[in-house]
Write a protein that holds these residues in place. Structure first.
Motif, PDB file in Angstrom:
ATOM      1  N   ALA A 115       0.834  -1.205   0.000  1.00  0.00           N
ATOM      2  CA  ALA A 115       0.000   0.000   0.000  1.00  0.00           C
ATOM      3  C   ALA A 115       0.869   1.257   0.000  1.00  0.00           C
ATOM      4  O   ALA A 115       0.559   2.239  -0.697  1.00  0.00           O
ATOM      5  CB  ALA A 115      -0.928  -0.008   1.209  1.00  0.00           C
ATOM      6  N   ARG A 120      -0.749   4.775  -1.060  1.00  0.00           N
ATOM      7  CA  ARG A 120      -2.102   4.728  -0.522  1.00  0.00           C
ATOM      8  C   ARG A 120      -2.019   4.570   0.996  1.00  0.00           C
ATOM      9  O   ARG A 120      -2.186   3.480   1.541  1.00  0.00           O
ATOM     10  CB  ARG A 120      -2.888   3.584  -1.155  1.00  0.00           C
ATOM     11  CG  ARG A 120      -2.992   3.709  -2.667  1.00  0.00           C
ATOM     12  CD  ARG A 120      -3.835   2.609  -3.290  1.00  0.00           C
ATOM     13  NE  ARG A 120      -5.222   2.658  -2.844  1.00  0.00           N
ATOM     14  CZ  ARG A 120      -6.172   1.843  -3.290  1.00  0.00           C
ATOM     15  NH1 ARG A 120      -5.875   0.911  -4.195  1.00  0.00           N
ATOM     16  NH2 ARG A 120      -7.410   1.951  -2.840  1.00  0.00           N
ATOM     17  N   GLU A 123      -5.011   2.981   3.011  1.00  0.00           N
ATOM     18  CA  GLU A 123      -5.096   1.538   2.911  1.00  0.00           C
ATOM     19  C   GLU A 123      -4.110   0.873   3.864  1.00  0.00           C
ATOM     20  O   GLU A 123      -4.424  -0.143   4.506  1.00  0.00           O
ATOM     21  CB  GLU A 123      -4.825   1.091   1.479  1.00  0.00           C
ATOM     22  CG  GLU A 123      -4.885  -0.412   1.274  1.00  0.00           C
ATOM     23  CD  GLU A 123      -4.595  -0.826  -0.154  1.00  0.00           C
ATOM     24  OE1 GLU A 123      -4.146  -1.982  -0.350  1.00  0.00           O
ATOM     25  OE2 GLU A 123      -4.800  -0.003  -1.070  1.00  0.00           O
ATOM     26  N   THR A 126      -5.575   0.959   7.264  1.00  0.00           N
ATOM     27  CA  THR A 126      -6.655  -0.022   7.385  1.00  0.00           C
ATOM     28  C   THR A 126      -6.094  -1.420   7.651  1.00  0.00           C
ATOM     29  O   THR A 126      -6.608  -2.175   8.488  1.00  0.00           O
ATOM     30  CB  THR A 126      -7.516  -0.026   6.108  1.00  0.00           C
ATOM     31  OG1 THR A 126      -8.078   1.272   5.910  1.00  0.00           O
ATOM     32  CG2 THR A 126      -8.636  -1.052   6.212  1.00  0.00           C
TER      33      THR A 126
END
Length: 477
Positions: A115, A120, A123, A126
């Motif tokens: 990620a 990102r 992400e 997460t």
């Protein structure tokens, strides 16, 4: 309150520290970097000689005798109980005892890394949440490394230090990568001097021998230099570079790149940029024929930035830099005062006049004035130097094919063309911008939108110059 890359105030984000409920070491220290110092000083030390060389920032145990060490070893080998010594740090490479039926931690680490590679960050966070839900007590050292990377890229030193403290709370050994992220976070936050303080603490902790022999120390010095260069802080850059040389740490490509960036940001002429570029004595490990395509690009960008600076100065009627020790100007080796020798100095106050250290100490370094005509001449010289540097970049990257010539690193060539297009646009030279576009197309590099925007700006600048000349003629009449 200020929010970090984790979407909430960095010191209150529970994902950074699964043990946040416990008393945090160093929390009463008001200064962010000092708080990190306190956490590092209070971290569990590693037993001296237990696993080879000590890693960056890890203290050898003081006052632990051989009997204590042997007791620790016997308890670790005893399968019936005890376990490893609670006072010693854990190796970052130890395999995790993943629970059966659960996804291994390494799988989450890989997803976080992927990620980050795709830029990102949300992400990656997460994935860290998923990892924390499965392994709430210990997410693994790589997870905290990536959290620190996220915080560094966002310019959030508090979040980086929180992740660092959380890693220390789990008794993981600190690494040079983590120290580099703390320095980077302070630099991106506009506080490069805090990063320099962190490095000074590491040198004091590990000793001068570590600074001289460790590759990590040289890279951390280069991190500090890069932060000072981006901030245009010539005083901090000078201090850090002299400390690096005095520690006998070897400057590499990153140090040379930082030098080029600093000179171009503070208004030094291209003559000074080329002086640094050709200094193979100071940058002996960065051989001219083996310099990377990226470094050749940075040379082009430095000349282009200098050209834009002097073009704007000429438009404003000249400029003056006399900012005390915030001003850095490296004189040319061809100056009369630089003909003595090329002996490197051993400290900040001595040495041959040809070395970079002596140039940093030259009184002219901090006092430079340019009239309008001098600024115009310097702008033209910078554009010529930038074109020469671009030609060298293209030549180094060119490789002939059956039908045409292509370059190995098209992105570097494209970015260099874009930088020079901006320099010619500032001067209103649309013909030169078109020539750059043709040159790029000849080696298979398509100009980007920034080059086309530069072409439009060059036409506008040329029209404004013609209008100004007409107005001057009318005034004369």
């Amino acid at each position: 309150p200020r929010r970090g890359p984790f979407g909430r105030p960095p010191r209150s984000d529970p994902r950074l520290d699964p043990a946040r409920g416990r008393r945090r070491r160093g929390r009463d220290v008001p200064h962010g970097t000092a708080r990190g110092f306190a956490a590092l000083a209070a971290s569990p030390p590693r037993l001296e000689g237990s696993d080879g060389d000590l890693p960056t920032g890890v203290r050898a145990t003081a006052g632990v005798d051989a009997a204590t060490a042997s007791e620790s070893g016997s308890s670790e080998s005893d399968k019936g109980g005890g376990g490893p010594d609670e006072l010693s740090a854990r190796s970052r490479d130890d395999p995790h005892d993943d629970e059966s039926g659960k996804t291994p931690r390494a799988s989450f680490h890989k997803r976080m890394r992927d990620a980050l590679d795709r830029k990102r960050p949300e992400e990656a966070l997460t994935v860290f949440d998923e990892l924390s839900s499965l392994y709430p007590d210990d997410q693994g050292a790589p997870a905290y490394d990536m959290l620190m990377r996220l915080a560094a890229l966002a310019g959030d030193p508090d979040a980086a230090l929180d992740a660092f403290e959380a890693s220390l709370a789990l008794r993981y050994e600190p690494s040079s990568f983590q120290h580099g992220q703390i320095i980077l976070a302070h630099a991106r936050a506009g506080e490069p001097r805090r990063g320099a303080e962190w490095l000074a603490m590491l040198i004091e902790t590990n000793g001068s021998e570590w600074a001289r022999t460790s590759k990590s120390a040289a890279k951390l010095f280069e991190r500090v230099l890069t932060g000072a260069a981006h901030a245009g802080d010539a005083m901090l850059f000078r201090e850090s570079f002299v400390k690096m040389k005095n520690a006998r740490a070897t400057p590499g490509e990153a140090a040379l790149e930082a030098f080029l960036l600093l000179l171009s940001k503070i208004g030094a002429p291209s003559e000074s940029i080329e002086t640094v570029w050709r200094d193979t004595h100071t940058f002996g490990d960065v051989q001219m024929n083996h310099r990377s395509s990226r470094l050749l690009l940075r040379r082009v960008e430095a000349h282009a930035r200098a050209a834009r600076t002097f073009t704007r100065a000429a438009r404003d009627g000249g400029f003056s830099f006399s900012h005390g020790e915030d001003r850095l100007y490296v004189p040319s080796r061809t100056d009369d005062s630089n003909d003595a020798d090329d002996t490197p100095c051993e400290d900040s106050g001595s040495g041959g006049s040809g070395s970079l250290e002596s140039l940093l100490n030259d009184p002219r370094t901090y006092d430079a004035r340019f009239s309008k005509n001098e600024a115009l001449a310097s702008a033209r010289a910078s554009r010529r130097a930038g074109e020469d540097a671009l030609n060298e970049l293209v030549a180094r990257n060119s490789e002939p094919t059956d039908f045409s010539t292509r370059v190995r690193h098209p992105r570097d060539v494209r970015d260099a063309v874009t930088a020079m297009a901006g320099a010619f646009a500032a001067a209103g030279d649309s013909d030169a911008v078109r020539a750059l576009m043709e040159r790029a197309g000849a080696v298979g590099v398509e100009p980007d939108q920034h080059v086309f925007n530069a072409l439009l700006r060059s036409e506008a600048a040329a029209a404004a110059a013609r209008l100004e000349e007409d107005d001057d003629d009318d005034d004369d009449d």
